[in-house]
Design a protein around this motif. Sequence first.
Motif, short mmCIF file in Angstrom:
data_model
loop_
_atom_site.label_atom_id
_atom_site.label_comp_id
_atom_site.label_asym_id
_atom_site.label_seq_id
_atom_site.Cartn_x
_atom_site.Cartn_y
_atom_site.Cartn_z
N ASP A 151 0.83 -1.16 0.14
CA ASP A 151 -0.12 -0.11 0.09
C ASP A 151 0.70 1.08 0.02
O ASP A 151 0.68 2.31 -0.56
N LEU A 157 -5.22 1.32 -6.10
CA LEU A 157 -5.21 -0.12 -6.28
C LEU A 157 -4.66 -1.02 -7.35
O LEU A 157 -4.10 -2.15 -6.98
N GLU A 215 -7.67 -0.49 0.64
CA GLU A 215 -9.05 -0.67 0.48
C GLU A 215 -10.09 -0.02 1.49
O GLU A 215 -11.38 0.30 1.46
N ASN A 216 -9.43 0.49 2.69
CA ASN A 216 -10.24 0.89 3.66
C ASN A 216 -10.37 2.32 3.96
O ASN A 216 -10.84 2.92 4.72
N ARG A 260 -8.38 6.35 -6.70
CA ARG A 260 -8.34 5.21 -5.87
C ARG A 260 -8.13 3.98 -6.66
O ARG A 260 -7.42 3.20 -6.40
#
Length: 282
Positions: free
Chosen positions: A173, A222, A207-208, A218
């Motif tokens: 991440d 990802l 994702e959170n 976003r």
Amino acid sequence: MIVHLLDGTYELFRQFYGRRRATKGEDEPFGAVVGVLHSVLEMIEQGATHLGVATDHVIESFRNALWPGYKTGDGIEPALWAQFHPLEDALAAMGVVVWPMIELEADDALASAARIASADDRVQKVCIWTPDKDLAQCVQGDRVVQVDRRGKTVRNADGVREKFGVEPGLIPDFLALVGDAADGYPGISGIGAVTAARLLNRHGVIENFPPTVLGNDRDQALLFKQLATLRTDAPLFRNVDALEWRGPTEAFAACTAHLGDERLLKRCGTLAREPGQPKGAP
């Protein structure tokens, strides 16, 4: 036992450019290969008993289909590229387990090997020999660590947190947000290392994240996380016993003659005759 996993591609680059400085630009045909072999033998002399080397048999992988800017073999000097496959052959002849990767990358092999080895109760520690920040995601406490040969550092989970500001499991991440120039993806505009660590420590995985944090970026974040996440499912071996070095094969004599360094054969033969090598670690 202690399992040592080496990034053969990194080692080859390191030896190639290190020797080029020493030889003032006169590249020896197999100089980098010889350098890597001597480096591996030095590890065995210092106590390594179980080891494996991952290489990029080709540079491209499945990630190139996901992101057009992902790293390729373009730009690799011919004198260096010509030593990739000879290194794999020489390691195998020396009796060292080698994983030449095609669809996956060497980093994926290291991550997969670390997962398999760390699951064995007989394994005290797994040492991943590469400074590549991607591999920080594989670190587990003091059990799976990164070793930077050039920087002479060993990075455990505390070391990962100190360097990046996040837990090892959040490294994909983190890299997705800040980017990785070496791998060819830019990260998210306006997010640096400090901001990335703050966001991840507050919200957890991408994702959170609340929708307002990344907005229209976003999906790209990802995608970059997918690029940064190493595969751990490569079926490289079933049992760490397969990684035990038992000496060179009969083909190693001809191999060293071809490489032009007979010292390798003598050094390797001496090690193979020495019983009970200590199971040392960094």
